[in-house]
Design a protein around this motif. Structure first.
Motif, PDB file in Angstrom:
ATOM      1  N   ALA A   1       0.755  -1.273   0.393  1.00 56.77           N
ATOM      2  CA  ALA A   1       0.255   0.263  -0.072  1.00 56.77           C
ATOM      3  C   ALA A   1       1.018   1.135   0.143  1.00 56.77           C
ATOM      4  CB  ALA A   1      -0.881   0.001   1.386  1.00 56.77           C
ATOM      5  N   GLY A   2       2.045   1.129   0.663  1.00 52.37           N
ATOM      6  CA  GLY A   2       2.621   2.392   1.208  1.00 52.37           C
ATOM      7  C   GLY A   2       3.674   2.608  -0.651  1.00 52.37           C
ATOM      8  N   GLU A   3       4.375   1.417  -0.492  1.00 51.05           N
ATOM      9  CA  GLU A   3       5.570   2.270  -1.539  1.00 51.05           C
ATOM     10  C   GLU A   3       4.823   1.084  -2.998  1.00 51.05           C
ATOM     11  OE1 GLU A   3       8.828   2.786  -0.983  1.00 51.05           O
ATOM     12  OE2 GLU A   3       7.715   2.919   1.071  1.00 51.05           O
ATOM     13  N   LEU A   4       4.126   0.472  -2.942  1.00 47.96           N
ATOM     14  CA  LEU A   4       3.135   0.624  -4.757  1.00 47.96           C
ATOM     15  C   LEU A   4       2.438   1.387  -4.849  1.00 47.96           C
ATOM     16  CD1 LEU A   4       4.075  -3.360  -5.104  1.00 47.96           C
ATOM     17  CD2 LEU A   4       5.433  -1.301  -5.383  1.00 47.96           C
ATOM     18  N   GLY A   5       1.975   2.160  -4.051  1.00 46.28           N
ATOM     19  CA  GLY A   5       0.380   3.352  -3.943  1.00 46.28           C
ATOM     20  C   GLY A   5      -0.390   2.235  -4.151  1.00 46.28           C
ATOM     21  N   MET A   6      -0.886   0.426  -3.932  1.00 49.22           N
ATOM     22  CA  MET A   6      -2.296   0.276  -4.536  1.00 49.22           C
ATOM     23  C   MET A   6      -3.027  -0.192  -3.296  1.00 49.22           C
ATOM     24  SD  MET A   6       0.466  -2.457  -6.859  1.00 49.22           S
ATOM     25  CE  MET A   6      -1.808  -3.004  -8.041  1.00 49.22           C
ATOM     26  N   ASP A   7      -4.010  -1.077  -3.868  1.00 47.01           N
ATOM     27  CA  ASP A   7      -5.082  -1.145  -2.772  1.00 47.01           C
ATOM     28  C   ASP A   7      -4.710  -2.656  -1.788  1.00 47.01           C
ATOM     29  OD1 ASP A   7      -6.542   1.218  -2.619  1.00 47.01           O
ATOM     30  OD2 ASP A   7      -7.661   1.264  -4.366  1.00 47.01           O
ATOM     31  N   CYS A   8      -4.317  -2.358  -0.694  1.00 53.83           N
ATOM     32  CA  CYS A   8      -4.179  -4.449  -0.944  1.00 53.83           C
ATOM     33  C   CYS A   8      -4.964  -3.954   0.573  1.00 53.83           C
ATOM     34  CB  CYS A   8      -2.469  -3.618  -0.401  1.00 53.83           C
ATOM     35  SG  CYS A   8      -2.222  -5.547   0.116  1.00 53.83           S
ATOM     36  N   SER A   9      -5.572  -5.131   0.537  1.00 56.00           N
ATOM     37  CA  SER A   9      -6.541  -5.303   2.219  1.00 56.00           C
ATOM     38  C   SER A   9      -6.890  -6.950   2.200  1.00 56.00           C
ATOM     39  CB  SER A   9      -7.876  -4.855   1.139  1.00 56.00           C
ATOM     40  OG  SER A   9      -8.940  -5.805   1.204  1.00 56.00           O
ATOM     41  N   ARG A  10      -7.165  -7.134   3.202  1.00 56.76           N
ATOM     42  CA  ARG A  10      -6.864  -8.065   4.095  1.00 56.76           C
ATOM     43  C   ARG A  10      -7.996  -9.359   3.660  1.00 56.76           C
ATOM     44  NH1 ARG A  10      -5.947  -9.108  10.150  1.00 56.76           N
ATOM     45  NH2 ARG A  10      -4.522  -7.448   9.793  1.00 56.76           N
ATOM     46  N   ALA A  11      -8.304 -10.277   2.944  1.00 57.58           N
ATOM     47  CA  ALA A  11      -9.499 -11.042   2.617  1.00 57.58           C
ATOM     48  C   ALA A  11      -9.905 -11.487   3.305  1.00 57.58           C
ATOM     49  CB  ALA A  11      -9.270 -11.039   0.878  1.00 57.58           C
ATOM     50  N   ALA A  12      -8.905 -12.328   3.955  1.00 55.26           N
ATOM     51  CA  ALA A  12      -9.097 -13.236   4.775  1.00 55.26           C
ATOM     52  C   ALA A  12      -7.412 -13.915   5.699  1.00 55.26           C
ATOM     53  CB  ALA A  12      -9.511 -14.778   4.103  1.00 55.26           C
ATOM     54  N   SER A  13      -8.366 -14.738   6.760  1.00 53.06           N
ATOM     55  CA  SER A  13      -7.169 -14.767   7.584  1.00 53.06           C
ATOM     56  C   SER A  13      -7.552 -16.399   8.018  1.00 53.06           C
ATOM     57  CB  SER A  13      -7.243 -13.949   8.782  1.00 53.06           C
ATOM     58  OG  SER A  13      -5.905 -14.491   9.644  1.00 53.06           O
ATOM     59  N   SER A  14      -6.614 -17.301   7.950  1.00 52.19           N
ATOM     60  CA  SER A  14      -7.366 -18.779   8.088  1.00 52.19           C
ATOM     61  C   SER A  14      -5.649 -19.961   8.367  1.00 52.19           C
ATOM     62  CB  SER A  14      -7.814 -19.421   7.302  1.00 52.19           C
ATOM     63  OG  SER A  14      -8.140 -20.346   7.605  1.00 52.19           O
ATOM     64  N   ARG A  15      -5.718 -20.628   9.628  1.00 54.54           N
ATOM     65  CA  ARG A  15      -4.459 -21.176   9.178  1.00 54.54           C
ATOM     66  C   ARG A  15      -2.977 -20.591   9.671  1.00 54.54           C
ATOM     67  NH1 ARG A  15      -5.709 -25.951   4.943  1.00 54.54           N
ATOM     68  NH2 ARG A  15      -3.690 -26.031   6.140  1.00 54.54           N
ATOM     69  N   GLY A  16      -3.037 -19.374  10.662  1.00 59.41           N
ATOM     70  CA  GLY A  16      -2.159 -18.497  10.216  1.00 59.41           C
ATOM     71  C   GLY A  16      -1.704 -18.214   8.951  1.00 59.41           C
ATOM     72  N   PHE A  17      -2.167 -18.033   8.512  1.00 57.63           N
ATOM     73  CA  PHE A  17      -2.317 -17.095   6.650  1.00 57.63           C
ATOM     74  C   PHE A  17      -3.097 -16.131   6.734  1.00 57.63           C
ATOM     75  CE2 PHE A  17      -0.197 -22.079   6.064  1.00 57.63           C
ATOM     76  CZ  PHE A  17       0.506 -21.531   5.626  1.00 57.63           C
ATOM     77  N   ARG A  18      -2.538 -15.001   5.261  1.00 63.04           N
ATOM     78  CA  ARG A  18      -3.335 -14.547   5.684  1.00 63.04           C
ATOM     79  C   ARG A  18      -3.868 -14.408   4.216  1.00 63.04           C
ATOM     80  NH1 ARG A  18      -4.639 -12.380  10.401  1.00 63.04           N
ATOM     81  NH2 ARG A  18      -3.186 -10.743  11.287  1.00 63.04           N
ATOM     82  N   VAL A  19      -4.562 -13.513   3.422  1.00 59.79           N
ATOM     83  CA  VAL A  19      -5.029 -13.801   1.749  1.00 59.79           C
ATOM     84  C   VAL A  19      -4.709 -12.349   2.306  1.00 59.79           C
ATOM     85  CG1 VAL A  19      -6.410 -14.660  -0.059  1.00 59.79           C
ATOM     86  CG2 VAL A  19      -5.880 -16.054   1.678  1.00 59.79           C
ATOM     87  N   LEU A  20      -3.681 -11.687   1.286  1.00 61.73           N
ATOM     88  CA  LEU A  20      -3.863  -9.979   0.203  1.00 61.73           C
ATOM     89  C   LEU A  20      -4.207 -10.330  -0.957  1.00 61.73           C
ATOM     90  CD1 LEU A  20      -0.952  -9.018   1.872  1.00 61.73           C
ATOM     91  CD2 LEU A  20      -2.916  -9.254   2.983  1.00 61.73           C
ATOM     92  N   ARG A  21      -5.799  -8.992  -1.162  1.00 59.50           N
ATOM     93  CA  ARG A  21      -6.504  -9.173  -2.176  1.00 59.50           C
ATOM     94  C   ARG A  21      -6.006  -7.662  -2.543  1.00 59.50           C
ATOM     95  NH1 ARG A  21     -12.005 -10.853  -1.577  1.00 59.50           N
ATOM     96  NH2 ARG A  21     -10.888 -12.639  -1.875  1.00 59.50           N
ATOM     97  N   VAL A  22      -5.058  -7.176  -3.765  1.00 63.31           N
ATOM     98  CA  VAL A  22      -4.605  -6.353  -4.440  1.00 63.31           C
ATOM     99  C   VAL A  22      -5.268  -6.178  -5.721  1.00 63.31           C
ATOM    100  CG1 VAL A  22      -2.141  -4.945  -4.852  1.00 63.31           C
ATOM    101  CG2 VAL A  22      -2.444  -7.214  -3.797  1.00 63.31           C
ATOM    102  N   ARG A  23      -5.442  -4.659  -5.650  1.00 61.22           N
ATOM    103  CA  ARG A  23      -5.796  -4.005  -6.899  1.00 61.22           C
ATOM    104  C   ARG A  23      -4.773  -2.243  -7.073  1.00 61.22           C
ATOM    105  NH1 ARG A  23     -10.594  -6.679  -8.318  1.00 61.22           N
ATOM    106  NH2 ARG A  23     -11.518  -7.434  -5.839  1.00 61.22           N
ATOM    107  N   PRO A  24      -4.802  -2.228  -8.748  1.00 60.60           N
ATOM    108  CA  PRO A  24      -4.661  -0.886  -8.804  1.00 60.60           C
ATOM    109  C   PRO A  24      -5.564   0.712  -7.459  1.00 60.60           C
ATOM    110  CG  PRO A  24      -4.057  -2.270 -10.872  1.00 60.60           C
ATOM    111  CD  PRO A  24      -4.850  -2.624  -9.319  1.00 60.60           C
ATOM    112  N   ALA A  25      -4.494   1.538  -7.859  1.00 64.02           N
ATOM    113  CA  ALA A  25      -5.417   2.177  -6.668  1.00 64.02           C
ATOM    114  C   ALA A  25      -6.365   3.488  -7.528  1.00 64.02           C
ATOM    115  CB  ALA A  25      -4.486   3.213  -6.261  1.00 64.02           C
ATOM    116  N   GLY A  26      -7.508   3.452  -7.152  1.00 63.13           N
ATOM    117  CA  GLY A  26      -8.036   4.371  -8.596  1.00 63.13           C
ATOM    118  C   GLY A  26      -9.083   4.228  -9.169  1.00 63.13           C
TER     119      GLY A  26
END
Length: 203
Positions: free
Chosen positions: A178-203
């Protein structure tokens, strides 16, 4: 220095085996081998990603970065037979396995190539969907370079889904994207000690 699954030409004996895994909602047999990532089973992080990813579009350009024996690429190709799926890995043995598994499962849309060939294959075309269990252990600098290279090629409406273990820096990576690439990055899921990150271009 011990050999890693991100070694281009593994020196370990090429011991092939078959395992049964669930891809695209069905049980299938695939071939794996020593010297590739998660040779004994479907990696737990990859399983979390496959279970929490958005349903892929029917067609488009999809990329699996760090494909290993092909789990993510094969799942995408089986779900979306009309898509072009590029499976990327530095490990020659992994690429061979992905090609063999694609042929075995009738996943004709899969092309497995090394990173340089993959970039040439993609060219200027925007990527519609990128899925990856990225090689965190290559080190932060190499990982950031890898992700910047591929995430920067997403289509304006494209999506990337990454799975990262929480204890291996998933939350830090989310902030970096989010900070360095300027993209929208959200946590889509958290399970079994893992995060699924969902990334989309900003705007």
């Amino acid at each position: 220095m011990s050999e890693h699954y991100f070694t281009a030409a593994p020196a370990s004996a090429d011991q092939r085996r078959e395992i049964t895994v669930t891809l695209a909602g069905r049980r299938v047999r695939v071939e794996t081998a020593s010297g590739v990532f998660s040779a004994e089973r479907l990696d737990p992080g990859t399983a979390v990603l496959l279970g929490h990813g958005e349903e892929p579009p029917a067609t488009g350009l999809f990329v699996d970065v760090g494909c290993g024996w092909g789990a993510i690429a094969l799942d995408l190709a089986l779900r979306s037979p009309g898509a072009e799926v590029i499976a990327v890995d530095v490990n020659e043995r992994a690429l061979d396995l992905t090609r063999r598994n694609a042929a075995r499962l009738g996943a004709a849309g899969v092309t497995a190539v090394d990173p340089g060939a993959a970039l040439e294959l993609v060219g200027d075309r925007p990527i519609d969907l990128l899925r990856s269990n990225p090689p965190i252990r290559v080190g932060k600098e190499a990982l950031h370079e890898l992700l910047a290279t591929w995430l920067g090629r997403l289509a304006p409406t494209g999506l990337a889904e990454l799975v990262v273990a929480k204890n291996l820096g998933a939350d830090t990576l989310q902030r970096w994207i989010a900070g360095e690439l300027g993209m929208d990055c959200s946590r889509a899921a958290s399970s079994r000690g893992f995060r699924v990150l969902r990334v989309r271009p900003a705007g």
